[in-house]
Design an enzyme around this catalytic site. Sequence first.
Site, PDB file in Angstrom:
ATOM      1  N   ARG A  87       0.855  -1.190   0.000  1.00  0.00           N
ATOM      2  CA  ARG A  87       0.000   0.000   0.000  1.00  0.00           C
ATOM      3  C   ARG A  87       0.888   1.236   0.000  1.00  0.00           C
ATOM      4  O   ARG A  87       1.913   1.258   0.693  1.00  0.00           O
ATOM      5  CB  ARG A  87      -0.898   0.026   1.251  1.00  0.00           C
ATOM      6  CG  ARG A  87      -2.110  -0.885   1.187  1.00  0.00           C
ATOM      7  CD  ARG A  87      -3.187  -0.364   0.235  1.00  0.00           C
ATOM      8  NE  ARG A  87      -4.358  -1.220   0.186  1.00  0.00           N
ATOM      9  CZ  ARG A  87      -4.546  -2.235  -0.651  1.00  0.00           C
ATOM     10  NH1 ARG A  87      -3.613  -2.544  -1.531  1.00  0.00           N
ATOM     11  NH2 ARG A  87      -5.657  -2.939  -0.625  1.00  0.00           N
ATOM     12  N   GLU A  89      -4.025   7.628  -5.279  1.00  0.00           N
ATOM     13  CA  GLU A  89      -4.295   6.854  -6.497  1.00  0.00           C
ATOM     14  C   GLU A  89      -5.590   7.330  -7.136  1.00  0.00           C
ATOM     15  O   GLU A  89      -6.554   7.592  -6.407  1.00  0.00           O
ATOM     16  CB  GLU A  89      -4.400   5.360  -6.151  1.00  0.00           C
ATOM     17  CG  GLU A  89      -3.082   4.800  -5.634  1.00  0.00           C
ATOM     18  CD  GLU A  89      -3.150   3.317  -5.279  1.00  0.00           C
ATOM     19  OE1 GLU A  89      -4.133   2.656  -5.652  1.00  0.00           O
ATOM     20  OE2 GLU A  89      -2.222   2.836  -4.638  1.00  0.00           O
ATOM     21  N   HIS A 149      -1.652   0.102  -9.878  1.00  0.00           N
ATOM     22  CA  HIS A 149      -2.286  -0.760  -8.865  1.00  0.00           C
ATOM     23  C   HIS A 149      -2.993  -1.951  -9.530  1.00  0.00           C
ATOM     24  O   HIS A 149      -4.205  -2.099  -9.437  1.00  0.00           O
ATOM     25  CB  HIS A 149      -3.282   0.018  -7.996  1.00  0.00           C
ATOM     26  CG  HIS A 149      -3.570  -0.675  -6.685  1.00  0.00           C
ATOM     27  ND1 HIS A 149      -3.900  -0.009  -5.533  1.00  0.00           N
ATOM     28  CD2 HIS A 149      -3.572  -1.997  -6.352  1.00  0.00           C
ATOM     29  CE1 HIS A 149      -4.098  -0.886  -4.549  1.00  0.00           C
ATOM     30  NE2 HIS A 149      -3.906  -2.103  -5.035  1.00  0.00           N
TER      31      HIS A 149
HETATM   32  P1  NAD Z   1      -1.616 -11.329   4.466  1.00  0.00           P
HETATM   33  O1  NAD Z   1      -2.540 -10.938   5.546  1.00  0.00           O
HETATM   34  O2  NAD Z   1      -1.585 -12.755   4.019  1.00  0.00           O
HETATM   35  O3  NAD Z   1      -0.116 -10.930   4.859  1.00  0.00           O
HETATM   36  C1  NAD Z   1       0.270  -9.725   5.491  1.00  0.00           C
HETATM   37  C2  NAD Z   1       1.436 -10.048   6.417  1.00  0.00           C
HETATM   38  O4  NAD Z   1       2.029  -8.844   6.897  1.00  0.00           O
HETATM   39  C3  NAD Z   1       1.017 -10.855   7.630  1.00  0.00           C
HETATM   40  O5  NAD Z   1       1.850 -11.992   7.752  1.00  0.00           O
HETATM   41  C4  NAD Z   1       1.241  -9.885   8.783  1.00  0.00           C
HETATM   42  O6  NAD Z   1       1.590 -10.536   9.986  1.00  0.00           O
HETATM   43  C5  NAD Z   1       2.371  -9.056   8.249  1.00  0.00           C
HETATM   44  N1  NAD Z   1       2.568  -7.783   8.962  1.00  0.00           N
HETATM   45  C6  NAD Z   1       1.650  -6.960   9.517  1.00  0.00           C
HETATM   46  N2  NAD Z   1       2.242  -5.902  10.090  1.00  0.00           N
HETATM   47  C7  NAD Z   1       3.575  -6.050   9.887  1.00  0.00           C
HETATM   48  C8  NAD Z   1       4.721  -5.278  10.254  1.00  0.00           C
HETATM   49  N3  NAD Z   1       4.598  -4.151  10.956  1.00  0.00           N
HETATM   50  N4  NAD Z   1       5.935  -5.727   9.866  1.00  0.00           N
HETATM   51  C9  NAD Z   1       6.066  -6.872   9.173  1.00  0.00           C
HETATM   52  N5  NAD Z   1       5.012  -7.650   8.820  1.00  0.00           N
HETATM   53  C10 NAD Z   1       3.791  -7.237   9.168  1.00  0.00           C
HETATM   54  O7  NAD Z   1      -1.971 -10.401   3.230  1.00  0.00           O
HETATM   55  P2  NAD Z   1      -1.463 -10.517   1.722  1.00  0.00           P
HETATM   56  O8  NAD Z   1      -2.502 -11.167   0.900  1.00  0.00           O
HETATM   57  O9  NAD Z   1      -0.083 -11.058   1.728  1.00  0.00           O
HETATM   58  O10 NAD Z   1      -1.464  -8.978   1.315  1.00  0.00           O
HETATM   59  C11 NAD Z   1      -0.579  -8.049   1.967  1.00  0.00           C
HETATM   60  C12 NAD Z   1      -0.973  -6.641   1.603  1.00  0.00           C
HETATM   61  O11 NAD Z   1      -0.715  -6.425   0.218  1.00  0.00           O
HETATM   62  C13 NAD Z   1      -2.464  -6.356   1.761  1.00  0.00           C
HETATM   63  O12 NAD Z   1      -2.771  -5.918   3.069  1.00  0.00           O
HETATM   64  C14 NAD Z   1      -2.739  -5.302   0.722  1.00  0.00           C
HETATM   65  O13 NAD Z   1      -2.665  -4.030   1.293  1.00  0.00           O
HETATM   66  C15 NAD Z   1      -1.635  -5.485  -0.301  1.00  0.00           C
HETATM   67  N6  NAD Z   1      -2.129  -6.001  -1.602  1.00  0.00           N
HETATM   68  C16 NAD Z   1      -1.837  -5.308  -2.737  1.00  0.00           C
HETATM   69  C17 NAD Z   1      -2.277  -5.773  -3.972  1.00  0.00           C
HETATM   70  C18 NAD Z   1      -1.955  -5.048  -5.241  1.00  0.00           C
HETATM   71  O14 NAD Z   1      -2.736  -5.084  -6.167  1.00  0.00           O
HETATM   72  N7  NAD Z   1      -0.812  -4.408  -5.338  1.00  0.00           N
HETATM   73  C19 NAD Z   1      -3.049  -6.949  -4.051  1.00  0.00           C
HETATM   74  C20 NAD Z   1      -3.314  -7.637  -2.871  1.00  0.00           C
HETATM   75  C21 NAD Z   1      -2.849  -7.152  -1.660  1.00  0.00           C
END
Ligand code: NAD
Length: 308
Positions: A226, A255, A274
């Site tokens: 994000r 965005e 995105h």
């Molecule tokens: P997920 O919940 O499987 O993984 C997120 C991980 O981050 C978890 O393991 C969590 O413990 C960890 N985390 C939280 N706070 C943290 C910190 N301070 N330091 C280190 N690790 C931390 O989610 P995901 O499916 O892997 O997605 C992750 C993020 O990616 C989403 O929250 C979303 O914002 C973003 N995303 C972006 C797109 C895109 O189109 N670019 C698509 C999907 C998701």
Amino acid sequence: APLERLCLHESVGTKIPKAAFVDAFDGLDVRVELVGDEASYASTDAVASFEPRPEFLEAGWVHCIRAGYDAFDTDAYEGAGVPLTNSSGIHGETVGELAVGYMLSLARLLHVYRDHQGEREWHDPAYERPFTLSDERLCVVGLGTIGTAIAERADALGMEVVGVRRSEGSVPSVSRIYDPPALEDAVADARFVALAAPHTPETEGMIDERILDAMRTDAYLINVARGPLVDEAALVEALETDAIAGAALDVFETEPLPPSSPLWDLENVIVTPHRGSATNRYHLDIAELVRENVRRFQAGESLKNRVA
Ligand code: NAD
């Protein structure tokens, strides 16, 4: 009360074709309807949506079709006793491959050649610029679905992968785990730093001037998480002063990225709109997740990916 209706809010159209999404629920034992902002809800309704709406708090269960549910007010859902679920767990392949594509391009200058292609120019970059990914170190920040998928793919390319994670324990393909407070140390030796953590109060602005300074001058920042995780002004400054070598960014503070942003003009930056999870089967992946939760809801089982 069991569900009688699954409402697909029209805002899903931002990411997926609405008609194909409806079709993906073929054969579901509850009524499936595409709804707009005029709709009202009852506890026998489930809603799947891209954007939040206050009216959803009247429904029996709400599903956010994104992994990042930061736009939804989780406190309001908890207060109303309405379960909120998100779409994490399905973006490993899509966003994982995008991150690998960025790294390959940044290492082998595909984006640079493409820039010159427009000018029909047989471009000859400085000898020092291109490099191979193998043996380069990648630091993945956040090792959930996406972070682990990036790590596995980078490992397969022969990279050395380290990661930043809140919880203890090892992760396949990741040779070393750092605590979030040790972020500065974690990024210090990495050629690539890839962000895959959610946007939370804790992660907001985590990549600031201090962390960018700690990065190698030949390092690249990859953000598929994000925009607000990065202090964008500090990043622009670091890029313009060659404090780091470049960046590949799918997400931004604002965005769409405003036309006035300096990021558009930097040769060493790849900007994508995105589209990390944008593939021709996104609607099927989401539908599979929602179908599983409809089944669980009807069976009185706990919902998958419940976030409030
Ligand atoms: P997920 O919940 O499987 O993984 C997120 C991980 O981050 C978890 O393991 C969590 O413990 C960890 N985390 C939280 N706070 C943290 C910190 N301070 N330091 C280190 N690790 C931390 O989610 P995901 O499916 O892997 O997605 C992750 C993020 O990616 C989403 O929250 C979303 O914002 C973003 N995303 C972006 C797109 C895109 O189109 N670019 C698509 C999907 C998701």
